[in-house]
Design a protein around this motif. Structure first.
Motif, PDB file in Angstrom:
ATOM      1  N   ILE A  23      -4.153 -14.396   5.664  1.00  0.00           N
ATOM      2  CA  ILE A  23      -2.802 -14.708   6.121  1.00  0.00           C
ATOM      3  C   ILE A  23      -2.362 -16.081   5.601  1.00  0.00           C
ATOM      4  CG2 ILE A  23      -3.534 -15.691   8.332  1.00  0.00           C
ATOM      5  CD1 ILE A  23      -0.396 -13.543   7.757  1.00  0.00           C
ATOM      6  N   THR A  24      -3.293 -16.976   5.341  1.00  0.00           N
ATOM      7  CA  THR A  24      -2.924 -18.291   4.803  1.00  0.00           C
ATOM      8  C   THR A  24      -2.726 -18.254   3.292  1.00  0.00           C
ATOM      9  OG1 THR A  24      -5.252 -18.918   4.682  1.00  0.00           O
ATOM     10  CG2 THR A  24      -4.047 -19.579   6.658  1.00  0.00           C
ATOM     11  N   ASP A  25      -3.352 -17.323   2.613  1.00  0.00           N
ATOM     12  CA  ASP A  25      -3.192 -17.207   1.161  1.00  0.00           C
ATOM     13  C   ASP A  25      -1.856 -16.583   0.775  1.00  0.00           C
ATOM     14  OD1 ASP A  25      -5.723 -18.250   0.733  1.00  0.00           O
ATOM     15  OD2 ASP A  25      -6.673 -16.275   0.591  1.00  0.00           O
ATOM     16  N   GLN A  26      -1.359 -15.673   1.604  1.00  0.00           N
ATOM     17  CA  GLN A  26      -0.148 -14.939   1.255  1.00  0.00           C
ATOM     18  C   GLN A  26       1.086 -15.831   1.146  1.00  0.00           C
ATOM     19  OE1 GLN A  26      -0.032 -11.672   4.008  1.00  0.00           O
ATOM     20  NE2 GLN A  26      -1.782 -10.666   3.073  1.00  0.00           N
ATOM     21  N   PRO A  27       1.354 -16.733   2.115  1.00  0.00           N
ATOM     22  CA  PRO A  27       2.516 -17.614   1.948  1.00  0.00           C
ATOM     23  C   PRO A  27       2.379 -18.536   0.734  1.00  0.00           C
ATOM     24  CG  PRO A  27       1.815 -17.602   4.232  1.00  0.00           C
ATOM     25  CD  PRO A  27       0.771 -16.869   3.441  1.00  0.00           C
ATOM     26  N   ALA A  28       1.165 -18.980   0.460  1.00  0.00           N
ATOM     27  CA  ALA A  28       0.948 -19.831  -0.710  1.00  0.00           C
ATOM     28  C   ALA A  28       1.277 -19.068  -1.985  1.00  0.00           C
ATOM     29  CB  ALA A  28      -0.496 -20.330  -0.742  1.00  0.00           C
ATOM     30  N   ARG A  29       0.869 -17.813  -2.047  1.00  0.00           N
ATOM     31  CA  ARG A  29       1.173 -16.977  -3.217  1.00  0.00           C
ATOM     32  C   ARG A  29       2.675 -16.759  -3.347  1.00  0.00           C
ATOM     33  NH1 ARG A  29       0.824 -15.867  -8.145  1.00  0.00           N
ATOM     34  NH2 ARG A  29       1.008 -13.699  -8.700  1.00  0.00           N
ATOM     35  N   LEU A  30       3.347 -16.535  -2.226  1.00  0.00           N
ATOM     36  CA  LEU A  30       4.801 -16.385  -2.259  1.00  0.00           C
ATOM     37  C   LEU A  30       5.455 -17.652  -2.802  1.00  0.00           C
ATOM     38  CD1 LEU A  30       5.551 -14.599   1.130  1.00  0.00           C
ATOM     39  CD2 LEU A  30       5.790 -13.643  -1.166  1.00  0.00           C
ATOM     40  N   GLY A  31       4.951 -18.810  -2.357  1.00  0.00           N
ATOM     41  CA  GLY A  31       5.486 -20.080  -2.847  1.00  0.00           C
ATOM     42  C   GLY A  31       5.309 -20.220  -4.347  1.00  0.00           C
ATOM     43  N   GLU A  32       4.157 -19.810  -4.849  1.00  0.00           N
ATOM     44  CA  GLU A  32       3.902 -19.863  -6.297  1.00  0.00           C
ATOM     45  C   GLU A  32       4.890 -18.980  -7.049  1.00  0.00           C
ATOM     46  OE1 GLU A  32      -0.130 -18.648  -6.842  1.00  0.00           O
ATOM     47  OE2 GLU A  32      -0.942 -20.394  -5.793  1.00  0.00           O
ATOM     48  N   LEU A  33       5.118 -17.781  -6.525  1.00  0.00           N
ATOM     49  CA  LEU A  33       6.053 -16.859  -7.177  1.00  0.00           C
ATOM     50  C   LEU A  33       7.469 -17.429  -7.172  1.00  0.00           C
ATOM     51  CD1 LEU A  33       4.754 -13.454  -5.751  1.00  0.00           C
ATOM     52  CD2 LEU A  33       4.433 -14.344  -8.067  1.00  0.00           C
ATOM     53  N   GLN A  35       8.271 -20.652  -7.073  1.00  0.00           N
ATOM     54  CA  GLN A  35       8.301 -21.785  -8.011  1.00  0.00           C
ATOM     55  C   GLN A  35       8.385 -21.315  -9.452  1.00  0.00           C
ATOM     56  OE1 GLN A  35       4.877 -24.170  -7.062  1.00  0.00           O
ATOM     57  NE2 GLN A  35       5.997 -25.377  -5.556  1.00  0.00           N
ATOM     58  N   GLN A  36       7.794 -20.178  -9.739  1.00  0.00           N
ATOM     59  CA  GLN A  36       7.822 -19.637 -11.097  1.00  0.00           C
ATOM     60  C   GLN A  36       9.139 -18.923 -11.396  1.00  0.00           C
ATOM     61  OE1 GLN A  36       4.390 -17.089 -11.398  1.00  0.00           O
ATOM     62  NE2 GLN A  36       2.965 -18.751 -10.980  1.00  0.00           N
ATOM     63  N   GLY A  37       9.993 -18.823 -10.388  1.00  0.00           N
ATOM     64  CA  GLY A  37      11.277 -18.158 -10.580  1.00  0.00           C
ATOM     65  C   GLY A  37      11.206 -16.647 -10.488  1.00  0.00           C
ATOM     66  N   GLU A  42      16.177 -16.158  -1.292  1.00  0.00           N
ATOM     67  CA  GLU A  42      16.389 -15.136  -0.269  1.00  0.00           C
ATOM     68  C   GLU A  42      15.179 -14.199  -0.170  1.00  0.00           C
ATOM     69  OE1 GLU A  42      18.645 -15.692  -2.750  1.00  0.00           O
ATOM     70  OE2 GLU A  42      20.162 -16.771  -1.594  1.00  0.00           O
ATOM     71  N   GLU A  43      14.644 -13.786  -1.320  1.00  0.00           N
ATOM     72  CA  GLU A  43      13.461 -12.917  -1.331  1.00  0.00           C
ATOM     73  C   GLU A  43      12.264 -13.642  -0.718  1.00  0.00           C
ATOM     74  OE1 GLU A  43      14.227 -10.178  -5.293  1.00  0.00           O
ATOM     75  OE2 GLU A  43      13.485 -12.230  -5.546  1.00  0.00           O
ATOM     76  N   PHE A  44      12.120 -14.917  -1.054  1.00  0.00           N
ATOM     77  CA  PHE A  44      11.020 -15.710  -0.506  1.00  0.00           C
ATOM     78  C   PHE A  44      11.139 -15.789   1.012  1.00  0.00           C
ATOM     79  CE2 PHE A  44       9.533 -19.872   1.004  1.00  0.00           C
ATOM     80  CZ  PHE A  44       8.179 -19.748   0.731  1.00  0.00           C
ATOM     81  N   ALA A  45      12.342 -16.105   1.509  1.00  0.00           N
ATOM     82  CA  ALA A  45      12.544 -16.231   2.964  1.00  0.00           C
ATOM     83  C   ALA A  45      12.275 -14.908   3.683  1.00  0.00           C
ATOM     84  CB  ALA A  45      13.962 -16.721   3.252  1.00  0.00           C
ATOM     85  N   ALA A  46      12.739 -13.802   3.093  1.00  0.00           N
ATOM     86  CA  ALA A  46      12.532 -12.491   3.709  1.00  0.00           C
ATOM     87  C   ALA A  46      11.042 -12.122   3.733  1.00  0.00           C
ATOM     88  CB  ALA A  46      13.319 -11.424   2.957  1.00  0.00           C
TER      89      ALA A  46
END
Length: 54
Positions: A23-33, A35-37, A42-46
């Protein structure tokens, strides 16, 4: 000659890191995605809201 059999294919290797992200890795991965554009803000927040159950 008669005892020859084709070699079985190698099994598919599991993903590194033990499989399912924690559960801690998933938000970090979302953040990476994001940052990479690859995700809009909106997709990140959802996606983050889904992960956090909000």
């Amino acid at each position: 000659m008669f005892g020859w059999r084709p070699r079985a294919p190698d099994p598919i290797a599991p993903p590194t890191g033990g499989g399912t992200p924690s559960i801690t890795d998933q938000p970090a991965r979302l953040g990476e995605l994001a940052q990479q554009g690859l995700l809009t803000s909106e997709e990140f927040a959802a996606a983050k809201a889904r992960l956090l159950g909000s």
